[in-house]
Write an enzyme that holds these catalytic residues in place. Structure first.
Site, short mmCIF file in Angstrom:
data_model
loop_
_atom_site.label_atom_id
_atom_site.label_comp_id
_atom_site.label_asym_id
_atom_site.label_seq_id
_atom_site.Cartn_x
_atom_site.Cartn_y
_atom_site.Cartn_z
N ARG A 113 18.50 13.85 -48.79
CA ARG A 113 18.32 12.95 -49.92
C ARG A 113 18.24 11.52 -49.40
O ARG A 113 18.93 11.14 -48.44
CB ARG A 113 19.54 13.12 -50.83
CG ARG A 113 19.53 12.27 -52.08
CD ARG A 113 18.54 12.79 -53.06
NE ARG A 113 18.78 12.27 -54.41
CZ ARG A 113 17.86 12.30 -55.35
NH1 ARG A 113 16.67 12.81 -55.13
NH2 ARG A 113 18.13 11.84 -56.56
N THR A 385 8.38 16.08 -58.68
CA THR A 385 9.06 16.55 -57.47
C THR A 385 8.26 17.78 -57.07
O THR A 385 7.30 18.13 -57.75
CB THR A 385 10.54 16.86 -57.84
OG1 THR A 385 11.17 15.64 -58.20
CG2 THR A 385 11.33 17.52 -56.75
N THR A 403 11.05 15.41 -52.92
CA THR A 403 10.56 14.51 -53.97
C THR A 403 10.33 13.09 -53.50
O THR A 403 10.93 12.64 -52.51
CB THR A 403 11.59 14.48 -55.14
OG1 THR A 403 11.05 13.75 -56.22
CG2 THR A 403 12.91 13.85 -54.72
N ASP A 427 17.26 6.98 -59.56
CA ASP A 427 18.15 8.11 -59.86
C ASP A 427 19.63 7.70 -59.84
O ASP A 427 20.50 8.48 -60.20
CB ASP A 427 17.91 9.28 -58.88
CG ASP A 427 16.87 10.26 -59.41
OD1 ASP A 427 16.42 10.08 -60.56
OD2 ASP A 427 16.50 11.19 -58.69
N SER A 457 18.90 16.33 -59.43
CA SER A 457 18.98 17.58 -60.20
C SER A 457 18.32 18.73 -59.45
O SER A 457 18.19 19.83 -59.98
CB SER A 457 18.24 17.42 -61.54
OG SER A 457 18.92 16.52 -62.34
N GLY A 477 11.02 18.77 -61.63
CA GLY A 477 11.26 18.57 -63.06
C GLY A 477 12.43 17.68 -63.42
O GLY A 477 12.89 17.73 -64.57
N GLY A 478 12.97 16.89 -62.50
CA GLY A 478 14.07 15.98 -62.85
C GLY A 478 15.20 16.73 -63.53
O GLY A 478 15.60 17.81 -63.09
N1 GLY Z 1 14.22 12.69 -58.44
C1 GLY Z 1 14.48 13.90 -59.06
C2 GLY Z 1 15.76 14.51 -58.67
O1 GLY Z 1 16.25 14.24 -57.60
O2 GLY Z 1 16.34 15.27 -59.40
#
Ligand code: GLY
Length: 574
Positions: A113, A385, A403, A427, A457, A477-478
């Site tokens: 991340r 994503t 993403t 985010d 997510s 899909g966030g």
């Molecule tokens: N940017 C989407 C996620 O990380 O959930």
């Protein structure tokens, strides 16, 4: 002796040349021809399979396994090709999570991340009056977290069998010679043209004078050169040297804050996966800083004591129960979840049977709960994503979600390096405890701090049945990611669907706030009518969401493979 050394060198050279030739399978008229390819939605493969957002990426992943690579090799090569052919979300300027299980049962969770730069601060997106300036966290140079993808791919490499040179070459080839755009890709590049022009400081391959149309070829020479530097120098080819210099120069031109130290110090981290039982299946998913695994565990455990299969697929009873589980789990997300290196996440409590039973104690099967009576808070996330699922003949299962955050991330292309940077800073909770411009509220757990990873997510997930590989699944899909994976798993386990049907069925989504149920256009109108009588409010979305990629491993080990009907997503295998 000298003769022996010379002979060995000659053999070694021969092997290298052979290996290189053996891996040159991309090009016009070759096995993978980026000028001619088709989308394949469903197939059953005897040995190995890939499902991803783009046919070329899935084909390269499958070809890599055919040439002796395993599912980790395929996952690396597929991600690199997605960075070329799927710029809306595939990336080297973003981040992601890889979840895997080896045949010996070992579980692997790699967190790559993005992280907040050292110069980031809690109130960096607030103006003098304290108002959140969401334009800054969503587009342009200040929106980017430190990219994690390349560190993640190199953290994956020890589990792979082939060399990075072999895994990256197909992506370099496609970037160099170009690939033909589908109708959807041409439309998405045209749609983002003005934003990329506005937020990039140098000319980019994505913008040209005339509009893109289906059949046009997109060549990305600068991206090919960046990938070549990574091939030559490993992760340092991205985080140090020329690529790093180009990123820093881009930051300076656009008032961004990512520094040379930020790049040099970034590392991928190993995370212990979330692991739980659901109706005699073992479900494995990703831990914080993704909320996905905990949400999935909470939602599935909340419905487990109810006979969902007897209630039936998307009947009033089953949907109402599933919505109430979604509402409660998402309320917990806003309050309790953040980067575990910066915030104490009560993982055990949130997923314990006692806590889950208490959470559902006020559940009423005859009427809608009211979100404001449950708790407060929410986090806005974008939905662009991408996910890939891979399974090989040896029993490795690899599930990767990656993403840039929004479509084309920050819309900033690194000048001279040819890749897009993420807008993942959005985010974070830009202003903890206060509604942002979308009416969403964030929590202290996810406030901005230098080095911290923003809450995600993403829900790359694996399922075991009788302790054997069963399903590899995930989706973009966030905030709609966890509810989509949840529904697909219920479709497979409770409603006995094959993986293609399970992912293609219409979806519904409730995330606590806003207190309504979002549905796809083809959602059952009778169920909707009945639920409205019970107090549920619905919002219909014209375009579906969450393009799920799934593989189900059948008892004879064949791979039932499916790519979501909603995009150009495509499967490949052998
Ligand atoms: N940017 C989407 C996620 O990380 O959930």
């Amino acid at each position: 002796m000298r003769k022996l050394i010379l002979t060995l060198s000659a053999i070694s050279l021969f092997i290298q040349v052979w290996a290189q030739n053996n891996f040159s399978f991309v090009g016009a008229g070759k096995e993978i021809d980026p000028y001619h390819y088709t989308v394949v939605k469903r197939a059953e493969f005897k040995q190995a399979a890939v499902s991803s957002a783009h046919p070329l990426a899935s084909m390269v992943g499958a070809a890599i396994m055919k040439r002796g690579g395993n599912a980790f090799d395929a996952a690396i090569a597929t991600q690199l090709v997605l960075a070329v052919v799927y710029p809306v979300a595939g990336n080297i300027g973003g981040g992601g999570f890889l979840l895997a299980r080896k045949p010996n049962g070992e579980l692997i969770g790699i967190d790559y991340r993005e992280a907040a730069p050292e110069k980031a601060s809690r109130d960096m997106y607030l103006d003098k009056a304290g108002n959140a300036q969401m334009n800054l966290s969503q587009s342009g140079h200040l929106a980017s977290g430190i990219p994690g993808t390349i560190a993640g791919l190199f953290a994956t490499l020890p589990y792979a069998k082939l060399k990075i040179e072999q895994l990256i070459q197909p992506a370099i080839d496609i970037a160099t010679i170009g690939y033909v755009l589908t109708e959807k890709e041409a439309a998405s590049l045209n749609g983002i043209r003005d934003a990329i022009t506005k937020f990039s400081t140098q000319p980019t391959a994505f913008v040209r004078t005339e509009k893109w149309k289906v059949g046009d070829t997109l060549v990305q020479k600068e991206l090919a050169a960046t990938l070549e530097r990574i091939k030559q120098n490993g992760a340092r080819g991205f985080y140090e040297g020329k690529t790093a210099e180009l990123i820093i120069a881009e930051m300076q031109r656009g008032n961004g804050i990512i520094s040379i130290n930020d790049l040099k110090n970034y590392t991928a981290k190993l995370r212990k996966p979330i692991n739980f039982k659901y109706r005699n299946h073992e479900i494995i998913s990703f831990a914080p800083p993704s909320s996905g695994g905990i949400l999935l565990a909470q939602m599935l455990k909340m419905i487990e004591k109810y006979p969902v299969s007897k209630f039936g697929f998307q009947t009033t009873k089953s949907v109402q129960l599933m919505i109430e589980a979604e509402r409660r789990a998402y309320a917990d997300r806003a309050e309790h979840l953040g980067d575990p290196d910066y915030w104490k996440v009560p993982v055990k409590t949130l997923t314990s049977d006692a806590y889950i039973a208490k959470r559902m104690s006020d559940y009423d099967p005859n009427k809608a709960s009211v979100s404001s009576n449950i708790k407060a808070g929410d986090i806005k996330e974008s939905e662009e994503t991408t996910h890939l699922s891979v399974a090989d003949a040896q029993g490795n299962m690899v599930s990767v979600t990656t993403t840039l955050n929004g479509p084309f991330g920050s819309k900033t292309v690194v000048g001279g390096a040819g890749f897009l940077l993420n807008n993942e800073m959005d985010d974070f909770s830009v202003k903890p405890g206060v509604a942002n411009m979308y009416g969403a509220i964030g929590g202290e757990a996810n406030a901005i701090q230098p080095g911290k990873r923003m809450l995600s997510s993403m829900t790359p997930t694996l399922v075991l049945k009788d302790n054997k590989p069963y399903v590899v699944i995930g989706t973009p899909g966030g905030t709609t990611i966890p509810t989509s994976v949840y529904q697909a798993i219920v479709n497979i386990i409770d409603h006995d669907m094959n993986v293609g049907d399970a992912i293609d069925k219409p979806k519904f989504h409730h995330q606590w706030f806003p207190d309504n149920v979002t549905i796809e256009q083809d959602f059952n109108p009778e169920t909707k009518k009945e639920l409205e009588k019970m107090g549920y409010k619905f919002v219909e979305r014209k375009n579906g969401w969450c393009k799920i990629e799934g593989i189900r491993i059948l008892p004879n080990k064949r791979k039932e493979t499916a790519a979501d009907r909603r995009g150009d997503d495509s499967v490949a295998g052998f």
